[in-house]
Design an enzyme around this catalytic site. Sequence first.
Site, mmCIF file in Angstrom:
data_model
loop_
_atom_site.group_PDB
_atom_site.id
_atom_site.type_symbol
_atom_site.label_atom_id
_atom_site.label_comp_id
_atom_site.label_asym_id
_atom_site.label_seq_id
_atom_site.Cartn_x
_atom_site.Cartn_y
_atom_site.Cartn_z
ATOM 1 N N LYS A 20 7.210 1.009 10.078
ATOM 2 C CA LYS A 20 8.249 -0.024 10.040
ATOM 3 C C LYS A 20 8.278 -0.781 11.375
ATOM 4 O O LYS A 20 8.222 -0.167 12.440
ATOM 5 C CB LYS A 20 9.634 0.605 9.776
ATOM 6 C CG LYS A 20 9.769 1.181 8.368
ATOM 7 C CD LYS A 20 11.174 1.708 8.134
ATOM 8 C CE LYS A 20 11.263 2.520 6.855
ATOM 9 N NZ LYS A 20 11.268 1.717 5.637
ATOM 10 N N ASP A 78 12.887 16.076 2.565
ATOM 11 C CA ASP A 78 12.459 14.735 2.161
ATOM 12 C C ASP A 78 12.591 13.718 3.301
ATOM 13 O O ASP A 78 11.754 12.818 3.431
ATOM 14 C CB ASP A 78 13.307 14.307 0.948
ATOM 15 C CG ASP A 78 12.812 13.025 0.306
ATOM 16 O OD1 ASP A 78 11.599 12.933 0.059
ATOM 17 O OD2 ASP A 78 13.644 12.131 0.035
ATOM 18 N N ASP A 126 3.271 8.806 7.737
ATOM 19 C CA ASP A 126 4.732 8.784 7.670
ATOM 20 C C ASP A 126 5.110 7.305 7.612
ATOM 21 O O ASP A 126 4.969 6.590 8.612
ATOM 22 C CB ASP A 126 5.317 9.427 8.928
ATOM 23 C CG ASP A 126 6.835 9.435 8.921
ATOM 24 O OD1 ASP A 126 7.446 8.571 8.253
ATOM 25 O OD2 ASP A 126 7.424 10.310 9.586
ATOM 26 N N HIS A 127 5.561 6.855 6.443
ATOM 27 C CA HIS A 127 5.720 5.400 6.308
ATOM 28 C C HIS A 127 6.824 4.853 7.212
ATOM 29 O O HIS A 127 6.849 3.668 7.502
ATOM 30 C CB HIS A 127 5.931 4.993 4.849
ATOM 31 C CG HIS A 127 7.323 5.177 4.332
ATOM 32 N ND1 HIS A 127 7.837 6.398 3.982
ATOM 33 C CD2 HIS A 127 8.310 4.287 4.108
ATOM 34 C CE1 HIS A 127 9.085 6.233 3.573
ATOM 35 N NE2 HIS A 127 9.401 4.966 3.639
ATOM 36 N N ARG A 147 -7.249 11.663 -12.648
ATOM 37 C CA ARG A 147 -7.594 12.387 -13.887
ATOM 38 C C ARG A 147 -7.704 11.449 -15.075
ATOM 39 O O ARG A 147 -8.473 11.669 -15.980
ATOM 40 C CB ARG A 147 -6.500 13.415 -14.192
ATOM 41 C CG ARG A 147 -6.483 14.524 -13.177
ATOM 42 C CD ARG A 147 -5.606 15.677 -13.602
ATOM 43 N NE ARG A 147 -5.612 16.675 -12.532
ATOM 44 C CZ ARG A 147 -4.709 16.751 -11.574
ATOM 45 N NH1 ARG A 147 -3.703 15.917 -11.563
ATOM 46 N NH2 ARG A 147 -4.795 17.667 -10.625
ATOM 47 N N LYS A 149 2.887 12.632 2.379
ATOM 48 C CA LYS A 149 3.894 13.675 2.472
ATOM 49 C C LYS A 149 4.148 14.254 1.084
ATOM 50 O O LYS A 149 3.778 13.589 0.109
ATOM 51 C CB LYS A 149 5.177 13.128 3.058
ATOM 52 C CG LYS A 149 5.740 11.949 2.283
ATOM 53 C CD LYS A 149 7.162 11.666 2.609
ATOM 54 C CE LYS A 149 8.073 12.695 1.977
ATOM 55 N NZ LYS A 149 9.401 12.151 1.660
ATOM 56 N N HIS A 208 10.728 11.974 8.707
ATOM 57 C CA HIS A 208 11.097 10.654 9.228
ATOM 58 C C HIS A 208 12.124 10.737 10.361
ATOM 59 O O HIS A 208 11.986 10.088 11.391
ATOM 60 C CB HIS A 208 11.682 9.779 8.116
ATOM 61 C CG HIS A 208 10.850 9.711 6.871
ATOM 62 N ND1 HIS A 208 9.493 9.569 6.893
ATOM 63 C CD2 HIS A 208 11.195 9.747 5.556
ATOM 64 C CE1 HIS A 208 9.024 9.509 5.649
ATOM 65 N NE2 HIS A 208 10.042 9.625 4.814
HETATM 66 C C1 BG6 Z 1 10.629 8.653 1.146
HETATM 67 C C2 BG6 Z 1 11.493 9.638 0.407
HETATM 68 O O1 BG6 Z 1 9.813 9.307 2.077
HETATM 69 O O2 BG6 Z 1 11.456 7.723 1.825
HETATM 70 C C3 BG6 Z 1 12.453 8.948 -0.542
HETATM 71 O O3 BG6 Z 1 10.674 10.530 -0.335
HETATM 72 C C4 BG6 Z 1 13.240 7.884 0.197
HETATM 73 O O4 BG6 Z 1 13.334 9.876 -1.144
HETATM 74 C C5 BG6 Z 1 12.300 6.972 0.966
HETATM 75 O O5 BG6 Z 1 13.994 7.139 -0.755
HETATM 76 C C6 BG6 Z 1 13.079 6.004 1.824
HETATM 77 O O6 BG6 Z 1 12.195 5.071 2.355
HETATM 78 P P1 BG6 Z 1 12.709 3.653 2.838
HETATM 79 O O7 BG6 Z 1 11.497 3.037 3.459
HETATM 80 O O8 BG6 Z 1 13.193 2.944 1.619
HETATM 81 O O9 BG6 Z 1 13.818 3.914 3.804
#
Ligand code: BG6
Length: 512
Positions: free
Chosen positions: A196, A249, A191-192, A55, A162, A254
């Site tokens: 890893k 969250d 999903d990050h 935006r 997410k 995760h």
């Molecule tokens: C995110 C959450 O998906 O993952 C956060 O929204 C959290 O609240 C984070 O802090 C943790 O990620 P990582 O990679 O630091 O373990």
Amino acid sequence: MSPPNTRKDRGAAPCTLVIFGAAGDLTRRKLVPSLYNLRSNGLIPNEFAVVGVARKELSTESWRESLSKDIREFATGKVDDAQWAWLRDRIHYSPGNFDDPATYRRLGELLADVSKKQSTGSSVLFYLSTPPDSFAPIVKGLGAAGLTKDADGSFRRVIIEKPFGRDLDSARSLNNDIRSVLREDQIYRIDHYLGKETVQNIMVLRFANGLFEPVWNRRYVDHVQITVAESVGVEGRGNYYETAGVLRDMVQNHMLQLLALIAMEPPVSFEADAVRDEKVKVLHAIRPMSPEEILVRAVRGQYGKGLVGDKGAPGYRTETNVSPTSATETFAALQLFVENWRWAGVPFYLRSGKRLPRRRTEIMIRFRMPPQLLFRDTAVGEIEPNRLVLHIQPEEGISIHLKAKQPGPTIVLNTVRLDFDYKTFGEPAAATGYERLLYDAMIGDSTLFHRSDMVEAAWKIATPILDVWRSLPPRDFPNYAAGTWGPASADALIQRDGHHWWNGDDDNGGAK
Ligand code: BG6
């Protein structure tokens, strides 16, 4: 069969990456540094461009300038000027509201222009890094403007951040909305955690070694613990966190993915759907709990003020944008059962929380004791079981805890730890964690992304818990001090079965 445009371990095919929500933090902190790293590793082709949409009124030139400053701060290593200039010259910006059809018209024109000037062809990867209420409007806007049609071997794919829904109904309706425009194979729900290094290694550990599989079942495994501990609080994200809580969250996405990787059957191949079929079976095998079971097998907590390390930390209810009477949980612990032949009767204990004593993500597999304790009459000390610990972060590695005889004239047993530390594999290239995921989406490999049935299966587990918690507001919040391992009810949950939480062998008085 490989999906089209797959050129694994070589550069991706020519394409343009369009980032919606480009003015947000994720772009400058993670996405642009990841693209820089991918280019440095030769994985991004010459025919490539980035288009930011948000935006905010910005010109291409001013966005390039601000990213040029940001990259100095957020790059994972020293920035090479020539390499950055290459990427910078391929970055464009197009302002617009996500619900305005003109935004998508302008984007279409810009894509055509970029494709001509930078020979990117017509493949486009859209990345939705926006608040979740914009996901469906953006996908529909793209569809209405004809921007999701892939033709002639080119691709149009959409990465969705997410949270994907906030319960089963909203996730289903979001799936329906986006699938009215896109095919499932065009959708990449990110999903990050799955990007890893050590999470990716779980499948390698299990399926590239013959050693573990024979004991990876109810006959030999006593229980499994999965801990995702964070020492940070909500870090200025109170607005979002108040609508989420740790179950949405961290656990629904995760942590259930970590559980699925530990519990899944060997896939028939490493094709995306073969792997995801096995993972979703695990999620289906976790029977949703009844309200009565939830009261016993799920506990929640919220941090009050306390000390993390030697630093004072405020209570959750006094964080910015958090209600002073908030009922949002910042800690959860669950006991789940995977009801299939491999795992029947083996408890999986999951816990995650903010403001715990340290940042630590670990999976601990606790094996059964030997069937007979032959050393009972010797000076054995406390006999402890074998454990396999997968260290996900910040330490990355694997350790096995065994009994060994202490050197000396009498039989004294002690626990020794066999350690594999990722660092000994050579210094890993510094990374943001998004490189692999972006690259996989560019080459069309969706193995590490959630499929619609996986998301819904995970919500089926989480939603009944959220419903019970909503209908019974907590009376004891805050119930743990910042800097401690969560509420006493979490200890009680696992002690009932004669166990203790595994807090690492440096801090684990009496773990069972
Ligand atoms: C995110 C959450 O998906 O993952 C956060 O929204 C959290 O609240 C984070 O802090 C943790 O990620 P990582 O990679 O630091 O373990």
